[in-house]
Design a protein around this motif. Structure first.
Motif, mmCIF file in Angstrom:
data_model
loop_
_atom_site.group_PDB
_atom_site.id
_atom_site.type_symbol
_atom_site.label_atom_id
_atom_site.label_comp_id
_atom_site.label_asym_id
_atom_site.label_seq_id
_atom_site.Cartn_x
_atom_site.Cartn_y
_atom_site.Cartn_z
ATOM 1 N N LEU A 1 0.811 -1.222 0.000
ATOM 2 C CA LEU A 1 0.000 0.000 0.000
ATOM 3 C C LEU A 1 0.842 1.269 0.000
ATOM 4 O O LEU A 1 0.426 2.289 -0.579
ATOM 5 N N ARG A 2 2.000 1.248 0.616
ATOM 6 C CA ARG A 2 2.827 2.460 0.626
ATOM 7 C C ARG A 2 3.224 2.894 -0.783
ATOM 8 O O ARG A 2 3.075 4.068 -1.135
ATOM 9 N N ASN B 1 0.168 4.464 -2.593
ATOM 10 C CA ASN B 1 -0.083 5.858 -2.232
ATOM 11 C C ASN B 1 0.937 6.794 -2.863
ATOM 12 O O ASN B 1 0.601 7.873 -3.351
ATOM 13 N N ALA B 2 2.175 6.370 -2.880
ATOM 14 C CA ALA B 2 3.239 7.240 -3.388
ATOM 15 C C ALA B 2 3.143 7.440 -4.894
ATOM 16 O O ALA B 2 3.467 8.527 -5.403
ATOM 17 N N LEU B 3 2.701 6.415 -5.620
ATOM 18 C CA LEU B 3 2.755 6.451 -7.081
ATOM 19 C C LEU B 3 1.394 6.620 -7.745
ATOM 20 O O LEU B 3 1.313 6.690 -8.971
ATOM 21 N N GLY B 4 0.313 6.664 -6.957
ATOM 22 C CA GLY B 4 -0.991 6.971 -7.526
ATOM 23 C C GLY B 4 -1.707 5.804 -8.175
ATOM 24 O O GLY B 4 -2.145 5.896 -9.322
ATOM 25 N N TYR B 5 -1.860 4.722 -7.436
ATOM 26 C CA TYR B 5 -2.686 3.605 -7.876
ATOM 27 C C TYR B 5 -3.244 2.938 -6.630
ATOM 28 O O TYR B 5 -2.947 3.360 -5.499
ATOM 29 N N ALA B 6 -4.068 1.930 -6.803
ATOM 30 C CA ALA B 6 -4.618 1.180 -5.672
ATOM 31 C C ALA B 6 -4.462 -0.306 -5.943
ATOM 32 O O ALA B 6 -4.402 -0.749 -7.097
ATOM 33 N N VAL B 7 -4.397 -1.077 -4.862
ATOM 34 C CA VAL B 7 -4.230 -2.523 -4.945
ATOM 35 C C VAL B 7 -5.566 -3.184 -4.633
ATOM 36 O O VAL B 7 -6.234 -2.801 -3.667
ATOM 37 N N PRO B 8 -5.982 -4.161 -5.439
ATOM 38 C CA PRO B 8 -7.261 -4.810 -5.155
ATOM 39 C C PRO B 8 -7.156 -5.824 -4.023
ATOM 40 O O PRO B 8 -6.245 -6.655 -3.996
ATOM 41 N N GLY B 9 -8.101 -5.731 -3.086
ATOM 42 C CA GLY B 9 -8.284 -6.774 -2.078
ATOM 43 C C GLY B 9 -9.396 -7.681 -2.582
ATOM 44 O O GLY B 9 -10.565 -7.295 -2.578
ATOM 45 N N LEU B 10 -9.031 -8.871 -3.059
ATOM 46 C CA LEU B 10 -9.981 -9.736 -3.755
ATOM 47 C C LEU B 10 -10.542 -10.784 -2.798
ATOM 48 O O LEU B 10 -9.800 -11.533 -2.159
ATOM 49 N N VAL B 11 -11.859 -10.824 -2.713
ATOM 50 C CA VAL B 11 -12.560 -11.691 -1.761
ATOM 51 C C VAL B 11 -12.559 -13.122 -2.294
ATOM 52 O O VAL B 11 -13.090 -13.399 -3.372
ATOM 53 N N CYS B 12 -11.963 -14.013 -1.536
ATOM 54 C CA CYS B 12 -11.837 -15.414 -1.941
ATOM 55 C C CYS B 12 -12.936 -16.259 -1.308
ATOM 56 O O CYS B 12 -13.268 -16.086 -0.132
ATOM 57 N N PRO C 1 -2.754 5.045 4.789
ATOM 58 C CA PRO C 1 -3.465 4.594 3.586
ATOM 59 C C PRO C 1 -4.911 4.223 3.905
ATOM 60 O O PRO C 1 -5.198 3.631 4.949
ATOM 61 N N LEU C 2 -5.814 4.568 2.987
ATOM 62 C CA LEU C 2 -7.241 4.355 3.203
ATOM 63 C C LEU C 2 -7.742 3.176 2.379
ATOM 64 O O LEU C 2 -7.190 2.849 1.324
ATOM 65 N N VAL C 3 -8.816 2.555 2.874
ATOM 66 C CA VAL C 3 -9.383 1.352 2.264
ATOM 67 C C VAL C 3 -10.872 1.552 2.053
ATOM 68 O O VAL C 3 -11.575 2.072 2.930
ATOM 69 N N ILE C 4 -11.351 1.113 0.889
ATOM 70 C CA ILE C 4 -12.782 1.123 0.593
ATOM 71 C C ILE C 4 -13.287 -0.309 0.549
ATOM 72 O O ILE C 4 -12.873 -1.100 -0.309
ATOM 73 N N SER D 1 -6.341 10.003 -4.866
ATOM 74 C CA SER D 1 -6.661 10.092 -3.441
ATOM 75 C C SER D 1 -5.715 9.182 -2.654
ATOM 76 O O SER D 1 -4.868 8.503 -3.224
ATOM 77 N N ARG D 2 -5.885 9.179 -1.328
ATOM 78 C CA ARG D 2 -5.071 8.287 -0.510
ATOM 79 C C ARG D 2 -5.714 6.908 -0.347
ATOM 80 O O ARG D 2 -5.252 6.083 0.434
ATOM 81 N N ILE D 3 -6.786 6.642 -1.092
ATOM 82 C CA ILE D 3 -7.351 5.288 -1.100
ATOM 83 C C ILE D 3 -6.367 4.386 -1.839
ATOM 84 O O ILE D 3 -6.123 4.553 -3.033
ATOM 85 N N ALA D 4 -5.800 3.433 -1.115
ATOM 86 C CA ALA D 4 -4.762 2.564 -1.672
ATOM 87 C C ALA D 4 -5.240 1.134 -1.854
ATOM 88 O O ALA D 4 -4.507 0.310 -2.415
ATOM 89 N N LYS D 5 -6.460 0.837 -1.385
ATOM 90 C CA LYS D 5 -6.977 -0.533 -1.456
ATOM 91 C C LYS D 5 -8.487 -0.471 -1.645
ATOM 92 O O LYS D 5 -9.180 0.211 -0.887
ATOM 93 N N PHE D 6 -8.957 -1.151 -2.667
ATOM 94 C CA PHE D 6 -10.390 -1.346 -2.878
ATOM 95 C C PHE D 6 -10.691 -2.830 -2.707
ATOM 96 O O PHE D 6 -10.087 -3.670 -3.395
ATOM 97 N N ASN D 7 -11.613 -3.168 -1.804
ATOM 98 C CA ASN D 7 -12.063 -4.547 -1.675
ATOM 99 C C ASN D 7 -13.102 -4.835 -2.759
ATOM 100 O O ASN D 7 -14.096 -4.113 -2.886
ATOM 101 N N ILE D 8 -12.853 -5.888 -3.516
ATOM 102 C CA ILE D 8 -13.729 -6.252 -4.624
ATOM 103 C C ILE D 8 -14.159 -7.696 -4.439
ATOM 104 O O ILE D 8 -13.323 -8.600 -4.401
#
Length: 279
Positions: A10-11, A14-25, A198-201, A219-226
């Motif tokens: 996540l760091r 935030n620094a480079l302007g993208y988000a990482v997906p948190g994928l529900v298994c 870092p923020l999470v949605i 934004s500082r949203i670095a993780k979206f749960n999908i």
């Protein structure tokens, strides 16, 4: 092995302007598809074992499956417990080698939520893992109503818990099957101004694709749960396979037939969040 902690992926996001997906298994087929998608996109990925998954498959089995996939991957893979509700839930995951735990005290009074989350963050960090907490309450489509995150509470929560990531309630909902009204940008910006974590949605499937991409980049949203949209891709592929071959009864063949569609759906998520090419 490419095991990573939540903080480690996540760091840079935030620094480079993208988000990482948190994928529900939910099972072997989808988690394998998610890692295949991450490999194809050269993206980091967060594999999440939530309450529904844990009710279906014992946590030690999930840990072994996650570890096997991480050991064979060349991209960063975070092994994440989603919505642990107690110190014991999170300790059990850490003892099994999870690299990240999310403790959900969002239904507790603020002081109790802070105390629980701080205790989990302490044991997670001692284990070399990360901790995500939640402030405010993210509701459910057709179910419990949300309680929006108060920026002042968020500032106190972040400062007193030591979390590596903070899930917030800013108009997002769990289990939405189509795009909702979107994120409350005024509330989000106020939270960003009051905190540095870092923020999470959670409930990312309900955030419109365009807004998801914009927020990942700006934004500082670095993780979206999908989860929901990928479960829908799985269900559509399974129904399609049954329609094409109604005499098929072998569960392995039926479930394997879903993997290509789920892989492509997960790849689309990664591209949308700007995570492709980041590993």
């Amino acid at each position: 092995m490419t095991l990573a902690t939540l903080a480690q992926v996540l760091r840079p996001a935030n620094a480079l302007g993208y988000a990482v997906p948190g994928l529900v298994c939910l099972g072997w087929e989808d988690m394998r598809a998610y890692v295949a998608a991450a490999e194809a996109e050269r993206a980091p990925v967060i594999l999440q074992a939530g309450p529904g998954c844990r009710a279906h498959t014992p946590l030690p089995i999930l840990a072994a499956m996650f570890h096997h996939l991480a050991e064979t991957a060349s991209v960063p893979v975070v092994l994440h417990l989603d919505h642990g509700y107690s110190l014991d839930d999170c300790r059990a995951a850490l003892d099994l080698g999870f690299t990240s735990v999310m403790v959900d005290g969002s239904n507790l009074p603020l002081a109790e939520n802070i105390a629980l989350t701080a205790a989990v963050a302490k044991i997670a960090h001692a284990a070399g893992a990360s901790c995500e907490g939640e402030i405010g309450f993210v509701g459910y489509a057709g179910g419990a109503a949300s309680a929006g995150t108060d920026p002042k509470d968020a500032a106190r929560f972040a400062a007193e818990t030591g979390v590596d990531a903070m899930a917030i309630s800013v108009g997002n909902l769990h289990l939405q099957q189509s795009a909702g009204a979107g994120i409350d940008l005024d509330r989000l910006r106020a939270i960003e101004a009051a905190t540095a974590v870092p923020l999470v949605i959670h409930g990312g499937s309900g955030v419109p694709l365009g807004q998801r991409a914009t927020l990942a980049a700006t934004s500082r949203i670095a993780k979206f749960n999908i989860g929901t949209e990928l479960r829908m891709a799985f269900g559509a592929a399974l129904r399609d396979g049954l329609a094409r071959d109604p005499d098929q009864f072998d569960r392995i063949a039926l479930l394997r037939g879903t993997e290509a569609a789920v892989t492509e759906a997960a790849r689309a998520v990664m591209r949308n969040l700007g995570a492709s090419g980041r590993a």
